[in-house]
Write a protein that holds these residues in place. Structure first.
Motif, short mmCIF file in Angstrom:
data_model
loop_
_atom_site.label_atom_id
_atom_site.label_comp_id
_atom_site.label_asym_id
_atom_site.label_seq_id
_atom_site.Cartn_x
_atom_site.Cartn_y
_atom_site.Cartn_z
N ARG A 557 0.79 -1.09 0.00
CA ARG A 557 -0.11 0.00 -0.01
C ARG A 557 0.90 1.07 0.06
O ARG A 557 0.29 2.19 0.51
N GLY A 558 2.13 1.16 -0.44
CA GLY A 558 2.97 2.29 -0.35
C GLY A 558 3.88 2.27 0.26
O GLY A 558 4.39 1.34 0.89
N ILE A 559 4.65 3.38 0.35
CA ILE A 559 5.85 3.73 1.39
C ILE A 559 5.52 4.36 2.51
O ILE A 559 4.69 5.23 2.58
N TYR A 560 5.83 4.19 3.66
CA TYR A 560 5.64 4.95 4.87
C TYR A 560 6.92 5.00 5.78
O TYR A 560 7.90 4.15 5.67
N ARG A 561 6.79 6.27 6.71
CA ARG A 561 8.08 6.12 7.58
C ARG A 561 7.50 6.41 8.97
O ARG A 561 6.30 6.81 9.26
N VAL A 562 8.20 6.02 9.85
CA VAL A 562 8.05 6.15 11.54
C VAL A 562 9.31 6.53 12.04
O VAL A 562 10.20 6.10 11.79
N SER A 563 9.08 7.46 13.09
CA SER A 563 10.32 7.97 13.89
C SER A 563 11.07 6.87 14.93
O SER A 563 10.25 6.06 15.36
N ARG A 564 12.11 6.70 14.77
CA ARG A 564 12.95 5.76 15.30
C ARG A 564 12.77 5.95 16.70
O ARG A 564 12.49 5.07 17.61
N ARG A 565 12.59 7.02 17.27
CA ARG A 565 12.46 7.33 18.72
C ARG A 565 11.08 6.62 19.21
O ARG A 565 11.04 6.58 20.14
N GLN A 566 10.03 7.03 18.28
CA GLN A 566 8.81 6.39 18.78
C GLN A 566 8.73 5.01 18.79
O GLN A 566 7.99 4.42 19.65
N LEU A 567 9.35 4.48 17.87
CA LEU A 567 9.72 2.96 18.13
C LEU A 567 10.17 2.24 19.60
O LEU A 567 9.61 1.76 19.72
#
Length: 982
Positions: A557-567
């Motif tokens: 469903r596409g490309i997405y990003r997530v903050s490493r700090r949030q992870l």
């Protein structure tokens, strides 16, 4: 003929230029448009404004439109009180925050505090035909009409006669420095704080359509004859433009990045940057080539209103796509690999090398052995290995060499998905038939029989410790000390279909799966992340670190990003959800379906750009140009609906009894990926915690108990920045009359009165029952005493007399017989027996009725009885009895006597005591009887009083208090207190 040829030549040249411009600009801006098909009431948008609350407003010729990024709300005279004309064309906001809208034929309309009001000639305007609105350098509003100018004084319109050098007609432009520009027949004039500077400019019958002062202090001027001028340091400069003379610049805007945007009335949109003009038309996605208005919102998004095709949003595209049209061998891309020289290799129905900004294609005709490349890797010897469907080869010194036969697997019957090399130099090939190790011309095959999690190996990773990790479609395995250790869902892994393995700078492993999200493996513990936790999708085909604190992941469903700090914060329990930002077609992707399960399924190139394979080509993300949105979005409560009816809420919400089904509609005002905004709300007084609403913009409460509440809502933009100020709404739910305080008070009083009445009746009944019971008990005891008295009298008078007669006859008989004469002994026995029986009858009669009470009184009767018991029981008694003869009635005297008698008899029969003490104390009319012993006592918790029931009952009948204290082997003490009634 010449004219016709020239027109054709110009038209062809224009088409060629548009095509070249389209190709060059497509990776920079994307145009999204909205028309009447999308919710606009009419397609001519001639003015755009963002008000202080964050809404965007558009004018059309059939109503004014408010936009929150997701939905349009149209206000016109058919649905809104206060609007007199739908033909709006100009917007401005005054210093008090009121929005003013000019109409063609209905005067002006003001929007303030949620209400509309229209002002026409009847309200002081010179005419209902409005030509312009402007604010002077003091912020006062002036309305230019066909009949003259009016000024708003805060309450009404007043006629205004322009003084010398004041603007009276033509375009009026207020620049960012607060100066007002206007043009008359002789000059362009700048006015500020009462001072006016004239710049001579004669344009004949032409008009100035647009003005814009850029950050460099240059004033740009669009003239109706097609000329574009600029004014700097008092000098005008003419700029040659590539559009016909009939086309002119109708709107201008300089954005936050220093781009000057020019909207034309027939040649689309033009961007001026670094001395270069770039043209955008319908060929690039613009909805209409006639641009009437331009606006930049507070987040830096450009909006363009057109004359015929609605509104356009310009979005900077950070994604460029390379495909077959750019020289690649195909559009469906799988492995992407960057070699040590910085060249990008791409498998797409062939092999492609990207170098120096162009592609070099390798097909089978160029020597490529297997056209379907699935994996790429360059070993230490400089050989580029190509794993493919059906075989394995390598590329060295411009030649392809087949390696398939050396694998030991049957050619054309296996697929190579992943390739890597360990520290010893051994090459590892992940196939759909197991894992191949190649070292020193020796091939070794490993499968599940050797401990591998699965035979379909999709990813191989060499960690910092030199251990090899393998992602399979049956779990995750690591080769450590020559032994495979495997992990599956039962061990905490998010999913068994592993597609990606990434190791960060701390040595933490991140594992992507096909359809179960992502796992973090740190310190031997898995933490899993899924769409429920905030990921855009559960597909994680590749994980790339952008070097700016974000992980980028691909999916179907596409490309997405997530903050490493949030992870990390999520794994440590500091937050409960994630914010992911997704990228799709609106960001430049041609096809949102990304490819994975091949290695590498994307790379971060040395220039920082991210390359992902998709079904529509290679998606290249320019991370350096990505600007996150740091602005917290305003959040607004738009509507409150109760029982399907819209109600006002400016002063809070008051819900009458019987009205339910409350709906609260809210929105967040961010126009960068507004569909990805998130909301949370809670009803203080009802909800204990925030309710995560996702992108839902409404809260529903079918029922609220009576009480006072506060509804609170917050919004976060697509980058996870939460609104600084919560939006709050006071809600009061009125109870029905039977739940009001006064009704409760009256009900309580009524219940209390009823309870008191019932209580009193119950007490009276209990008292009557108690009195009846006491009377019955007293009557029973008195009856017993009378019966005892009668029996005692009978025994004493009848049986006693008969026994005495028998004794006397026996004595007479004894007197008549001589000593030794027969019968004398029998008569003697009869006489002795009769004497004994007489004494027993007297004792029984005395116990049944203490005759001493009648003869010597209660005090002496008690002393005599106690003396007799002491003499006959063998127990040492200590007796102390006060005179109490005048205190009690005759029936009560008997009860007092029986209390002492029964208490003493209890000691004699049960206590096994050595000594006892009996005291009768008088204090006024109160008598205290205390009887104690040193006998065996008893356990009071057992409830067995050893003969004390009669004592307590007689004390109760006398209205006295009874108390007994005893414990095993500690004796017993009985205390009775009674009041005299004589």
């Amino acid at each position: 003929m010449v004219a016709s040829f020239s027109a054709k030549y110009f038209f062809c040249a224009l088409l060629l230029w548009c095509a070249l411009a389209a190709r060059g600009a497509s990776a920079q801006y994307r145009f999204d448009s909205w028309t009447t098909d999308s919710g606009l009431p009419q397609n001519s948008v001639r003015s755009i404004l963002q008000t202080r609350d964050g809404y965007l407003w558009f004018t059309t010729l059939d109503g004014v439109v408010r936009y929150d990024g997701v939905r349009f709300r149209v206000f016109d005279k058919s649905n809104t009180r206060g609007i007199e004309s739908n033909r709006f064309f100009l917007l401005t906001e005054d210093r008090a925050g009121a929005l003013w809208m000019a109409t063609e034929d209905g005067g002006v309309t003001r929007y303030k505090d949620g209400a509309f009001a229209s002002y026409t000639a009847q309200d002081g305007l010179p005419s209902n035909t409005v030509r312009n609105l402007h604010l002077d350098d003091s912020g006062d509003l002036f309305v230019h009409t066909a009949g003259g100018i009016a000024r708003w004084d805060g309450e009404k319109f007043l006629p205004h006669s322009p003084r010398a050098k004041e603007p009276s007609e033509g375009i009026i432009y207020r620049d960012r420095e607060g100066a007002v520009w206007h043009h008359d027949r002789d000059a362009l004039r700048r006015s500020k704080e009462g001072h006016t500077i004239a710049f001579p400019l004669r344009i004949g019958d032409a008009r100035i359509w647009s003005l814009c002062l850029d950050n460099g202090g240059r004033l740009w001027i669009g003239i109706s004859d097609g000329r574009l001028l600029s004014l700097k340091d008092g000098a005008f400069t003419s700029h040659a433009m590539r559009f016909p003379p009939s086309v002119y610049v109708a709107a201008m805007l300089e954005d936050q990045r220093g781009n000057l945007w020019l909207g034309t009335n027939g040649s689309g949109l033009i961007r001026f940057k670094d001395g270069k003009f770039t043209y955008y038309t319908t060929a690039h996605g613009l909805s209409d080539d006639s641009v009437a208005s331009l606006f930049e919102d507070r987040e830096g998004t450009i909006w363009a209103g057109t004359l015929n095709r609605g509104i356009n949003r310009l979005s900077r595209q950070i994604i460029s796509v390379y495909s077959a049209k750019d020289g690649m061998t195909g559009d469906s891309v799988y492995p992407i690999y960057e070699d040590p020289r910085g060249e990008i290799w791409i498998g797409a129905r062939g092999l492609n090398r990207f170098t120096d900004g162009r592609f070099v294609a390798y097909r089978q005709k160029d020597g490529l052995l297997f056209y379907d490349a699935m994996s790429l890797f360059e070993d230490r010897e400089g050989r580029l290995w190509i794993g493919a469907v059906g075989g394995l080869s390598y590329f060295e010194r411009g030649r392809f060499t087949d390696f398939t036969a050396k694998t030991g697997l049957q050619p054309h019957n296996f697929n190579v998905w992943a390739i890597n090399q360990d520290r010893s130099g051994a090459l590892w090939f992940g196939t759909d038939h197991g894992l191949i190790r190649y070292k020193d011309e020796k091939i070794t095959l490993y499968t599940t029989r050797d401990g591998l999690a699965g035979d379909d190996v999709k990813a191989i990773h060499l960690d910092r410790n030199g251990d090899l990790w393998f992602g399979t479609y049956s779990g995750l395995s690591v080769l450590k000390d020559g032994r495979f250790i495997s992990f599956t869902e039962s061990d905490g892994l998010a999913g068994n279909r592993v597609r990606a393995i990434y190791e960060d700078e701390e040595g933490t492993l991140w594992i992507g799966t096909y359809d179960a999200g992502m796992s973090r493996l740190k310190d031997g513990r898995f933490t899993n992340y899924t769409a429920r936790d905030g990921l855009t999708n559960n597909g994680v085909f590749q994980i790339l670190d952008d070097g700016r604190g974000n992980f980028w992941m691909s999916s179907n469903r596409g490309i997405y990003r997530v903050s490493r700090r949030q992870l990390d914060d999520f794994a440590e329990g500091r937050i409960g959800s994630l914010t992911s930002v997704s990228y799709g077609k609106e960001d430049g992707l041609v096809n949102t379906e990304c490819n994975g399960g091949r290695q590498p399924s994307g790379v971060r190139a040395r220039d920082g750009r991210l390359w992902f394979p998709t079904q529509g080509g290679v998606a290249v993300i320019d991370v350096a140009s990505l600007a996150t949105n740091p602005l917290p979005p305003p959040v607004v409560i738009e509507d409150v609906i109760l029982n399907r009816e819209q109600i006002g809420f400016n002063e809070g919400v008051r819900i009458d009894p019987g009205r339910e089904n409350l709906e609260i509609h809210y929105t967040g005002l961010s126009f960068i990926k507004p569909e990805q905004m998130r909301f949370r709300y809670r009803m203080e007084g009802l909800d204990s915690d925030w309710i995560e609403a996702g992108n839902r913009r409404a809260a529903y409460y079918p029922y609220l108990p009576p009480g006072s509440y506060t509804f609170v809502v917050r919004a976060a933009n697509s980058d996870g920045v939460w609104s600084e100020q919560e939006q709050r709404l006071l809600i009061t739910v009125l109870p029905p009359f039977w739940r009001t305080w006064w009704f409760a008070a009256l009900s309580s009083l009524a219940l209390a009165a009823a309870a008191l009445l019932v209580y009193r009746r119950r007490v009276a009944a209990l008292k009557r029952a108690h009195s009846a019971q006491e009377a019955f008990s007293r009557q029973l005891i008195e009856s017993q005493e009378r019966e005892r008295k009668r029996i005692a009298s009978e025994l004493h008078d009848s049986l006693g007399q008969n026994l005495l007669v028998i004794k006397n006859w026996a004595m007479i008989g004894l007197g008549a017989l001589k000593d030794g004469e027969r019968g004398r002994d029998e008569l003697q026995e009869i006489s002795s027996t009769a004497t004994q029986s007489i004494n027993e009858v007297r004792e029984i009669a005395y116990n049944l009725r203490p005759h001493l009470l009648d003869e010597v009184g209660l005090t002496e009767a008690l002393r005599a009885m106690l003396k007799k018991v002491a003499a006959s029981s063998g127990i040492e008694f200590f007796v102390d009895v006060d005179a109490i003869d005048d205190l009690f009635t005759k029936p009560s005297e008997i009860s007092v006597y029986r209390i002492v008698q029964e208490g003493v008899n209890n000691i004699v029969r049960h206590a096994e005591a050595r000594s006892a003490q009996v005291t009768v104390r008088r204090d006024g009319r109160e008598v205290t009887i205390r009887i104690s012993d040193d006998g065996r006592g008893f356990d009071q918790s057992s409830g067995k009083g050893l003969g004390l029931v009669g004592v307590s009952e007689r004390a109760r009948m006398l209205g006295g208090k009874f108390n007994a204290h005893s414990a095993p082997d500690e004796g017993t003490t009985v205390t009775v207190k009674v009041m005299g009634d004589g």
